[in-house]
Design an enzyme around this catalytic site. Sequence first.
Site, PDB file in Angstrom:
ATOM      1  N   ASP A 181       0.818  53.896  88.020  1.00  0.00           N
ATOM      2  CA  ASP A 181       1.484  52.677  88.473  1.00  0.00           C
ATOM      3  C   ASP A 181       2.121  52.944  89.839  1.00  0.00           C
ATOM      4  O   ASP A 181       2.719  54.000  90.067  1.00  0.00           O
ATOM      5  CB  ASP A 181       2.553  52.251  87.459  1.00  0.00           C
ATOM      6  CG  ASP A 181       3.005  50.817  87.677  1.00  0.00           C
ATOM      7  OD1 ASP A 181       2.726  49.981  86.802  1.00  0.00           O
ATOM      8  OD2 ASP A 181       3.638  50.532  88.719  1.00  0.00           O
ATOM      9  N   ASN A 194       2.473  43.701  78.545  1.00  0.00           N
ATOM     10  CA  ASN A 194       3.279  42.530  78.862  1.00  0.00           C
ATOM     11  C   ASN A 194       2.398  41.291  78.835  1.00  0.00           C
ATOM     12  O   ASN A 194       1.281  41.313  79.358  1.00  0.00           O
ATOM     13  CB  ASN A 194       3.903  42.680  80.253  1.00  0.00           C
ATOM     14  CG  ASN A 194       4.888  43.832  80.315  1.00  0.00           C
ATOM     15  OD1 ASN A 194       5.597  44.087  79.357  1.00  0.00           O
ATOM     16  ND2 ASN A 194       4.916  44.531  81.439  1.00  0.00           N
ATOM     17  N   HIS A 196      -3.840  44.789  80.536  1.00  0.00           N
ATOM     18  CA  HIS A 196      -3.611  46.209  80.820  1.00  0.00           C
ATOM     19  C   HIS A 196      -2.492  46.718  79.937  1.00  0.00           C
ATOM     20  O   HIS A 196      -1.685  45.950  79.421  1.00  0.00           O
ATOM     21  CB  HIS A 196      -3.260  46.415  82.294  1.00  0.00           C
ATOM     22  CG  HIS A 196      -2.069  45.646  82.750  1.00  0.00           C
ATOM     23  ND1 HIS A 196      -2.147  44.316  83.120  1.00  0.00           N
ATOM     24  CD2 HIS A 196      -0.758  45.980  82.874  1.00  0.00           C
ATOM     25  CE1 HIS A 196      -0.951  43.888  83.464  1.00  0.00           C
ATOM     26  NE2 HIS A 196      -0.082  44.880  83.313  1.00  0.00           N
ATOM     27  N   HIS A 209       0.563  49.681  79.670  1.00  0.00           N
ATOM     28  CA  HIS A 209       1.392  50.675  80.342  1.00  0.00           C
ATOM     29  C   HIS A 209       1.554  51.865  79.401  1.00  0.00           C
ATOM     30  O   HIS A 209       2.004  51.698  78.260  1.00  0.00           O
ATOM     31  CB  HIS A 209       2.786  50.106  80.631  1.00  0.00           C
ATOM     32  CG  HIS A 209       2.793  48.930  81.559  1.00  0.00           C
ATOM     33  ND1 HIS A 209       3.228  49.012  82.865  1.00  0.00           N
ATOM     34  CD2 HIS A 209       2.425  47.639  81.365  1.00  0.00           C
ATOM     35  CE1 HIS A 209       3.141  47.818  83.427  1.00  0.00           C
ATOM     36  NE2 HIS A 209       2.660  46.965  82.542  1.00  0.00           N
TER      37      HIS A 209
HETATM   38  P1  5GP Z   1       2.668  43.813  84.455  1.00  0.00           P
HETATM   39  O1  5GP Z   1       4.060  43.404  84.830  1.00  0.00           O
HETATM   40  O2  5GP Z   1       1.636  42.775  84.861  1.00  0.00           O
HETATM   41  O3  5GP Z   1       2.544  44.231  83.041  1.00  0.00           O
HETATM   42  O4  5GP Z   1       2.402  45.141  85.261  1.00  0.00           O
HETATM   43  C1  5GP Z   1       1.731  45.202  86.466  1.00  0.00           C
HETATM   44  C2  5GP Z   1       1.959  46.586  87.009  1.00  0.00           C
HETATM   45  O5  5GP Z   1       1.060  46.800  88.077  1.00  0.00           O
HETATM   46  C3  5GP Z   1       3.374  46.804  87.580  1.00  0.00           C
HETATM   47  O6  5GP Z   1       4.015  47.851  86.850  1.00  0.00           O
HETATM   48  C4  5GP Z   1       3.130  47.162  89.040  1.00  0.00           C
HETATM   49  O7  5GP Z   1       3.997  48.169  89.514  1.00  0.00           O
HETATM   50  C5  5GP Z   1       1.680  47.595  89.038  1.00  0.00           C
HETATM   51  N1  5GP Z   1       0.967  47.354  90.280  1.00  0.00           N
HETATM   52  C6  5GP Z   1       0.957  46.196  90.996  1.00  0.00           C
HETATM   53  N2  5GP Z   1       0.174  46.316  92.073  1.00  0.00           N
HETATM   54  C7  5GP Z   1      -0.332  47.585  92.032  1.00  0.00           C
HETATM   55  C8  5GP Z   1      -1.216  48.301  92.887  1.00  0.00           C
HETATM   56  O8  5GP Z   1      -1.724  47.807  93.906  1.00  0.00           O
HETATM   57  N3  5GP Z   1      -1.524  49.576  92.534  1.00  0.00           N
HETATM   58  C9  5GP Z   1      -0.999  50.155  91.409  1.00  0.00           C
HETATM   59  N4  5GP Z   1      -1.368  51.411  91.157  1.00  0.00           N
HETATM   60  N5  5GP Z   1      -0.159  49.506  90.572  1.00  0.00           N
HETATM   61  C10 5GP Z   1       0.171  48.231  90.893  1.00  0.00           C
END
Ligand code: 5GP
Length: 110
Positions: A29, A84, A97, A99
């Site tokens: 992340d 999430n 996805h 985490h």
């Molecule tokens: P969500 O909130 O949708 O469950 O998590 C999305 C995750 O993607 C977040 O923890 C954020 O830090 C991560 N993220 C967003 N953009 C990028 C990116 O360009 N590269 C990487 N490696 N992680 C990302």
Amino acid sequence: MATIFTKIINREIPAAIVFENDKVIAFKDINPQAPVHILVVPKKETVNDIKEEDKELIGEVYLAIGKIAADLGIAEEGYRVIANCNEYGGQEVFHIHFHLLGGKKLGPLV
Ligand code: 5GP
């Protein structure tokens, strides 16, 4: 709809990839919330409403999680897996996805 994760899958933008097979990719992340914070992503652009046809794919994700946790040395101490969903779940990227968080004793869930 394609998201930033599709760009990572297609190598259009870089990511620190820790695992990949034909169905699943996993990378660090960009904004880690724990010493180990990996995003485990089915390559198929699946959204949150998992269909009957996706049930094996979710199994592939959990097999990958087990391998990654072992490879990164967090399997024995333990880790957390979070998905999430939508606004109240705090979802930002609408490509399903998971985490994988670990590397320290984690706090409360919310
Ligand atoms: P969500 O909130 O949708 O469950 O998590 C999305 C995750 O993607 C977040 O923890 C954020 O830090 C991560 N993220 C967003 N953009 C990028 C990116 O360009 N590269 C990487 N490696 N992680 C990302």
